[in-house]
Design an enzyme around this catalytic site. Structure first.
Site, PDB file in Angstrom:
ATOM      1  N   LYS A   1       0.884  -1.091  -0.083  1.00 54.19           N
ATOM      2  CA  LYS A   1       0.041  -0.024   0.074  1.00 54.19           C
ATOM      3  C   LYS A   1       1.038   1.161   0.042  1.00 54.19           C
ATOM      4  O   LYS A   1       2.221   1.209   0.293  1.00 54.19           O
ATOM      5  CB  LYS A   1      -1.060  -0.131   1.151  1.00 54.19           C
ATOM      6  CG  LYS A   1      -0.362  -0.016   2.563  1.00 54.19           C
ATOM      7  CD  LYS A   1       0.188   1.471   3.154  1.00 54.19           C
ATOM      8  CE  LYS A   1       0.933   1.501   4.252  1.00 54.19           C
ATOM      9  NZ  LYS A   1       1.638   2.683   4.540  1.00 54.19           N
TER      10      LYS A   1
ATOM     11  N   ASP B   1      -2.089  -1.586  10.712  1.00 59.44           N
ATOM     12  CA  ASP B   1      -2.218  -1.842   9.164  1.00 59.44           C
ATOM     13  C   ASP B   1      -2.821  -2.840   8.505  1.00 59.44           C
ATOM     14  O   ASP B   1      -3.249  -2.961   7.534  1.00 59.44           O
ATOM     15  CB  ASP B   1      -1.076  -1.430   8.481  1.00 59.44           C
ATOM     16  CG  ASP B   1      -0.536  -0.050   8.409  1.00 59.44           C
ATOM     17  OD1 ASP B   1      -1.368   0.795   8.520  1.00 59.44           O
ATOM     18  OD2 ASP B   1       0.802   0.270   7.970  1.00 59.44           O
TER      19      ASP B   1
END
Length: 288
Positions: free
Chosen positions: A8, A134
């Protein structure tokens, strides 16, 4: 059972407060990119959890988040069988691209299928949060607003097929250290998250590139001034805008077209010889 575990980037990262446990309260726009590790898991004949990896510098013991994910999943669902986990690593390590978190997310999703547990994504995200902030996002993937410490996820309109060049310098950064050194009171200007979301919904890459902001740059760029040079070189090479992802040190830049991106890629690869440089795209979601 195999699965791609995608990296990401943060298109925005703002810190707006601090919890009593010292975790920062964040507002982030997260985006999956087409750079991935491959996680392959099979059941073993004993009760051990073992990890192998194609990169020697990746830990294969209980420090690895994939290992932690396997332990937590087994404990949660009272599974006795062991597993062999193989990680084919492509995402740079300690880079601000959630390489460890996305591996952990993939382990939870694969083990859920492998052992026919059929837990919902919400349950998997709850387990994931125990591993790292995350991980819940990595389970969901795509374009999302992440709040709290990262666990409150609001999916956004996909911001896909945007070309970017990613450069990871030849050193790592400790996320914990960066957040410890972040002084919220010294953040002069917070990120216009709503403006960025609106621009992304309108597919306005130019606005997004020129207005994306990461408050952690205040910490990491001070310590590693080379990152300022990388950002400047990306802009000079035709990037619409460049920014550090997460706690760094990875820097990424959006480009209007593949030819300009390719030229920038070649230039950066030549200048920053010991860095990892990639051309990739934003993608809609994980294939979880």
């Amino acid at each position: 059972m195999k699965m791609k575990a995608y990296a990401k980037i943060n298109i925005a990262l703002d810190a707006i407060g601090k919890r009593e446990d010292n975790y920062h309260l964040l507002r982030m726009i997260m985006q999956t990119v087409d750079l991935y590790d491959v996680i392959d898991i099979e059941k073993s004949n004993d009760s051990n959890i073992s990890i192998s990896c194609n990169k020697h510098y990746v830990s294969t013991d209980e420090r690895n988040l994939a290992y932690k994910a396997a332990v937590l999943f087994r404990d949660e669902f009272n599974i006795k069988d062991g597993v062999k986990i193989n990680i084919k690593k492509n995402i740079p390590v300690a880079a601000g691209m959630a390489g460890g978190s996305t591996n952990a997310a993939a382990v939870l999703v694969i083990m859920n299928k492998l052992f026919n547990v059929n837990a919902s994504l919400e349950v998997l995200k709850e387990i994931g949060l125990k591993i790292g902030a995350d991980v819940p996002y990595c389970i969901e993937g795509g374009t999302a607003l992440c709040e709290g410490i990262g666990e409150i996820i609001t999916p956004l309109k996909p911001f896909e097929n945007k070309i970017l060049v990613v450069l990871k310098p030849n050193f790592g950064v400790s996320t914990k250290e960066v957040y410890t050194n972040l002084d919220i009171n010294k953040i002069r200007k917070h990120v216009n998250i709503e403006g960025l979301i609106q621009a992304m919904e309108n597919d306005d890459l130019d606005y997004v590139s020129k207005n994306m902001k990461n408050v952690l740059e205040n910490v990491t760029l001070k310590k590693h001034t080379i990152l300022k040079n990388i950002k400047e070189d990306m802009r000079k090479s035709g990037a619409l805008g460049a920014m550090m992802s997460g706690s760094g040190p990875t820097v990424f830049a959006f480009f209007d077209d593949m030819l300009t991106a390719q030229r920038a890629f070649e230039f950066l690869k030549g200048k920053y010889k010991y860095s990892d440089v990639y051309i990739t795209r934003t993608i809609n979601s994980n294939n979880l």
